[in-house]
Design an enzyme around this catalytic site. Structure first.
Site, PDB file in Angstrom:
ATOM      1  N   HIS A  66      21.611  -6.496 -15.132  1.00  0.00           N
ATOM      2  CA  HIS A  66      20.729  -6.699 -14.417  1.00  0.00           C
ATOM      3  C   HIS A  66      19.036  -6.780 -14.988  1.00  0.00           C
ATOM      4  O   HIS A  66      18.129  -7.084 -14.846  1.00  0.00           O
ATOM      5  CB  HIS A  66      20.206  -4.888 -14.735  1.00  0.00           C
ATOM      6  CG  HIS A  66      21.253  -3.726 -14.098  1.00  0.00           C
ATOM      7  ND1 HIS A  66      21.535  -4.345 -12.701  1.00  0.00           N
ATOM      8  CD2 HIS A  66      21.789  -2.840 -14.259  1.00  0.00           C
ATOM      9  CE1 HIS A  66      22.724  -3.243 -12.651  1.00  0.00           C
ATOM     10  NE2 HIS A  66      23.195  -2.856 -13.974  1.00  0.00           N
TER      11      HIS A  66
ATOM     12  N   ASP B 161      31.412  -3.436 -14.313  1.00  0.00           N
ATOM     13  CA  ASP B 161      31.047  -1.971 -14.803  1.00  0.00           C
ATOM     14  C   ASP B 161      30.912  -1.733 -13.019  1.00  0.00           C
ATOM     15  O   ASP B 161      31.090  -1.907 -12.213  1.00  0.00           O
ATOM     16  CB  ASP B 161      30.255  -2.871 -15.195  1.00  0.00           C
ATOM     17  CG  ASP B 161      28.822  -2.073 -15.376  1.00  0.00           C
ATOM     18  OD1 ASP B 161      28.349  -2.348 -16.990  1.00  0.00           O
ATOM     19  OD2 ASP B 161      27.765  -1.692 -14.890  1.00  0.00           O
TER      20      ASP B 161
ATOM     21  N   HIS C 132      27.927  -0.521 -11.765  1.00  0.00           N
ATOM     22  CA  HIS C 132      26.876  -1.175 -11.394  1.00  0.00           C
ATOM     23  C   HIS C 132      27.051  -2.894 -11.010  1.00  0.00           C
ATOM     24  O   HIS C 132      27.502  -3.324 -11.712  1.00  0.00           O
ATOM     25  CB  HIS C 132      25.475  -0.166 -11.823  1.00  0.00           C
ATOM     26  CG  HIS C 132      25.740   1.002 -12.252  1.00  0.00           C
ATOM     27  ND1 HIS C 132      25.987   1.314 -13.887  1.00  0.00           N
ATOM     28  CD2 HIS C 132      24.652   1.541 -11.959  1.00  0.00           C
ATOM     29  CE1 HIS C 132      25.908   2.683 -13.483  1.00  0.00           C
ATOM     30  NE2 HIS C 132      24.615   2.881 -12.498  1.00  0.00           N
TER      31      HIS C 132
ATOM     32  N   ASP D  98      31.228   2.229 -17.853  1.00  0.00           N
ATOM     33  CA  ASP D  98      30.419   3.103 -17.105  1.00  0.00           C
ATOM     34  C   ASP D  98      31.380   3.680 -15.822  1.00  0.00           C
ATOM     35  O   ASP D  98      31.098   4.267 -14.931  1.00  0.00           O
ATOM     36  CB  ASP D  98      29.288   2.794 -17.319  1.00  0.00           C
ATOM     37  CG  ASP D  98      28.977   1.777 -16.111  1.00  0.00           C
ATOM     38  OD1 ASP D  98      29.719   1.299 -15.931  1.00  0.00           O
ATOM     39  OD2 ASP D  98      27.899   1.733 -15.797  1.00  0.00           O
TER      40      ASP D  98
HETATM   41 ZN   LIG Z   1      26.449   0.047 -15.163  1.00  0.00          ZN
END
Ligand SMILES: [Zn+2]
Length: 376
Positions: A135, A171, A173, A254
């Site tokens: 990110h 992931d 996200h 995650d």
């Molecule tokens: Zn994540």
């Protein structure tokens, strides 16, 4: 590294005892668990272990702005930030707090990624579980990520003369920072599978970038059968079309059922199947970590990743010295940490979590397949 050389593991002691703070999801140990568990099991000898260097600001400036890097170093040194720095660079927020190693720790993960890019001038396999901070943005911290080591890894591969790089991200996200870096770059293929309607709310199915961006948002409850369908129907075909010289896999943990930050329902068999399937795709493979906020599920997942990379058979039941590492873990401040099930101590492999393939996944896969046919 010669093509047949054993995989390398890049680690560091900086992760030991380092925490984003008592209420932050990254208060839990992750990399130390993998280092301790792989060693306890006899899977990580000194010949395969490399200590990560800490990247200097000049190296980090390959993507990050000098002003941001100076602010990050100053925040660590002073232990605080001004309101102006908080607003401008996203430092000192709930997500990206001021903490003791807030420059040195991400600079170490970035150092590992930059070193991996240099080592992979020659074909080989590298696992750096401290990496995967997807990110991070050029001028600001974002989503627990102060720097973007996957971007720096890809730039380092480039500098080493490796032109075509594929980046696969499983992931929970979306990898907004990596997409920001390479969406317009036809020499970088990006495939991301992430939970729909979840922060950072980027990664729409429709994003194409320069034609090498493939985003698949998936609904809550995403299971192992659906993951296999995505692996076979999206990830592997796009990689085969692209024929990368190097592959970077962000293997965030995650999306596992037990993780507190997503609503996806994978078992770690999904991650290990991905690693096994992607291993032969390119002559150079860098596997990074990423998210993962349940200390047991992230440690077990990434230890298994290292086993798969090395062709080590994962035992059904861990020997006592392995189980002892997992028994020592604590997850303070979360209800699931109070009475962890015995299997989190005694096994690495989760029970498979098969299920129906949802219409949403089927429809979106068909859309992306259709686009691939049109673009060829
Ligand atoms: Zn994540």
């Amino acid at each position: 590294m010669s093509p047949g050389a054993a995989p390398r593991f890049i680690g560091s002691t900086i992760y030991r005892g380092s925490s984003y703070g008592p209420r932050h999801p990254l208060r839990v140990p992750r990399v130390p668990t993998v280092m301790d568990l792989t060693r306890a099991l006899g899977w990580l000898g000194p010949a395969q272990y490399l200590t990560s260097p800490r990247a200097r600001p000049a190296a980090l400036a390959a993507w990050h702005t000098p002003g941001y890097l100076a602010a990050l170093e100053r925040a660590e040194a002073q232990g605080r930030v001004s309101a102006e720095v908080r607003a401008r660079h996203g430092l000192g927020t709930l997500s990206n707090p001021v903490y003791g190693e807030m420059f040195r720790r991400p600079a170490t993960a970035a150092g590992a990624s930059i070193m991996a890019g240099q080592l992979l001038r020659d074909p080989g396999v590298i696992h750096s579980p401290g990496g995967g901070t997807h990110h991070g943005l050029p001028d600001r911290a974002n989503g627990f990520c102060y720097l973007n080591d996957p971007v720096l890894a890809i730039l380092s591969l480039r500098a080493a003369g490796v032109r075509r790089v594929a980046y696969v991200d499983i992931d929970a996200h979306h990898c907004d920072g990596v997409e920001h870096a390479f969406a317009r770059d036809t020499d970088v293929l990006m495939v991301s599978v992430h939970e729909e309607r979840r922060w950072p709310f980027t990664g729409a199915l429709e994003d194409r970038g320069a034609g090498t961006v493939w985003n698949l948002p998936v609904p809550r409850g995403f299971n192992d059968t659906e993951f296999q369908a995505v692996l076979e129907g999206l990830i592997l075909p796009r990689l085969q079309d692209f024929a990368p010289e190097a592959l970077v896999l962000q293997c965030g943990a995650d999306a596992l059922l037990e993780d507190p930050l997503s609503r996806l329902a994978l078992s770690n068999n999904a991650h290990w199947a991905a690693v096994a399937a992607l291993r032969p795709v390119a002559r150079r493979l860098l596997v990074l970590g990423g998210g993962g906020y349940n200390p047991w599920s992230v440690g077990r997942c990434w230890t298994g990743v290292w086993a798969v990379l090395n062709g080590i058979e994962i035992p059904d039941r861990l020997p006592p010295q392995g189980a002892a590492v997992l028994r020592d873990l604590r997850w303070e401040g979360h209800s699931r940490g109070r009475n962890p099930p015995e299997v989190w101590f005694t096994t690495l492999r989760d029970p498979p979590r098969p299920g129906p393939v949802s219409d949403a996944v089927l429809t979106r896969l068909a859309t992306l397949t259709q686009r691939a046919l049109v673009w060829v």
